[in-house]
Design a protein around this motif. Sequence first.
Motif, mmCIF file in Angstrom:
data_model
loop_
_atom_site.group_PDB
_atom_site.id
_atom_site.type_symbol
_atom_site.label_atom_id
_atom_site.label_comp_id
_atom_site.label_asym_id
_atom_site.label_seq_id
_atom_site.Cartn_x
_atom_site.Cartn_y
_atom_site.Cartn_z
ATOM 1 N N LEU A 1 0.827 -1.210 0.000
ATOM 2 C CA LEU A 1 0.000 0.000 0.000
ATOM 3 C C LEU A 1 0.859 1.258 0.000
ATOM 4 O O LEU A 1 0.488 2.271 -0.595
ATOM 5 C CB LEU A 1 -0.938 0.002 1.211
ATOM 6 N N PHE A 2 2.019 1.194 0.655
ATOM 7 C CA PHE A 2 2.864 2.378 0.797
ATOM 8 C C PHE A 2 4.080 2.339 -0.122
ATOM 9 O O PHE A 2 4.965 3.188 -0.005
ATOM 10 C CB PHE A 2 3.320 2.507 2.257
ATOM 11 N N ALA A 3 4.122 1.356 -1.041
ATOM 12 C CA ALA A 3 5.307 1.196 -1.877
ATOM 13 C C ALA A 3 5.567 2.407 -2.759
ATOM 14 O O ALA A 3 6.719 2.774 -3.005
ATOM 15 C CB ALA A 3 5.164 -0.064 -2.739
ATOM 16 N N GLY A 4 4.501 3.045 -3.239
ATOM 17 C CA GLY A 4 4.694 4.231 -4.062
ATOM 18 C C GLY A 4 5.277 5.402 -3.299
ATOM 19 O O GLY A 4 5.956 6.260 -3.871
ATOM 20 N N LEU A 5 5.016 5.429 -1.985
ATOM 21 C CA LEU A 5 5.529 6.518 -1.146
ATOM 22 C C LEU A 5 6.929 6.233 -0.615
ATOM 23 O O LEU A 5 7.712 7.154 -0.383
ATOM 24 C CB LEU A 5 4.578 6.748 0.036
ATOM 25 N N THR A 6 7.249 4.971 -0.399
ATOM 26 C CA THR A 6 8.562 4.634 0.156
ATOM 27 C C THR A 6 9.650 4.601 -0.906
ATOM 28 O O THR A 6 10.833 4.685 -0.583
ATOM 29 C CB THR A 6 8.511 3.268 0.875
ATOM 30 N N ASP A 7 9.272 4.488 -2.176
ATOM 31 C CA ASP A 7 10.240 4.504 -3.268
ATOM 32 C C ASP A 7 10.549 5.960 -3.622
ATOM 33 O O ASP A 7 9.662 6.717 -4.028
ATOM 34 C CB ASP A 7 9.671 3.769 -4.480
#
Length: 240
Positions: free
Chosen positions: A83-89
């Motif tokens: 869910l947060f992969a777009g924000l953590t990258d």
Amino acid sequence: MEPQRIGIGRAFSWFGAGWRNFRAQPAQWIALILLYVVLLLVLNLVPVLGGLLGTVLTPALGAGLLLGAQSGARGDPVRLDHLFAGLTDSRTRLPLLLLGGLALATTFLLAALYLSMADALPAPGAPAHEAPFALESGLGGLLVLVLGLVAVLAFYFAAPLVVFAALGIPAALGTSLRAAARNLLPIALFGLVYALLAVPAAIPFGLGFLVLGPVGIAATYAAFTEIFPGPPGTEAGHSA
């Protein structure tokens, strides 16, 4: 990156792919969609700012859900941290947030334009000489509707194009608009079928969306990979 034109009947196959994706890992999908819903509910508890922040985060969170769908389609685990992969990258964080900010600004702009048109309407029982203003306002309302549709099509595939194809925001919006316009009929049928399925899904306290939500997300990923075949749909620069 040139989008393919897909037949209208393919909308049903997207749902089939979405269902198979969900059926392979139902518990993981339900946990992921619950996390998404809870996060949005918590944000909406904050007056005004929470809703605005939720809108800004929507492209990034949506991209994370699609990354989960990508992982499931490959036979890999669907995880909560997708869910947060777009924000953590670091490569996608800023573009996705800017995309969310642009979506918010577009919404405000269209709303302001619509309200300005509504204010120009003559009051009930107004003199006949004010009729032309009513016609102009009606045409203005139609213009707002058309602009709104264009905006929806431009944002439709923008987030996955940022994540899966590493496009910049202008290129992602333009490519999304072109792809959605070329495939307006299957996308419209997809939306219609989803809306019809949403009726029974909403009846048992909305619990049906624990299934329909993941199926719709995975089906959207299937649509994206079919409209954009090849490496961009399968290589995102992320490890699933």
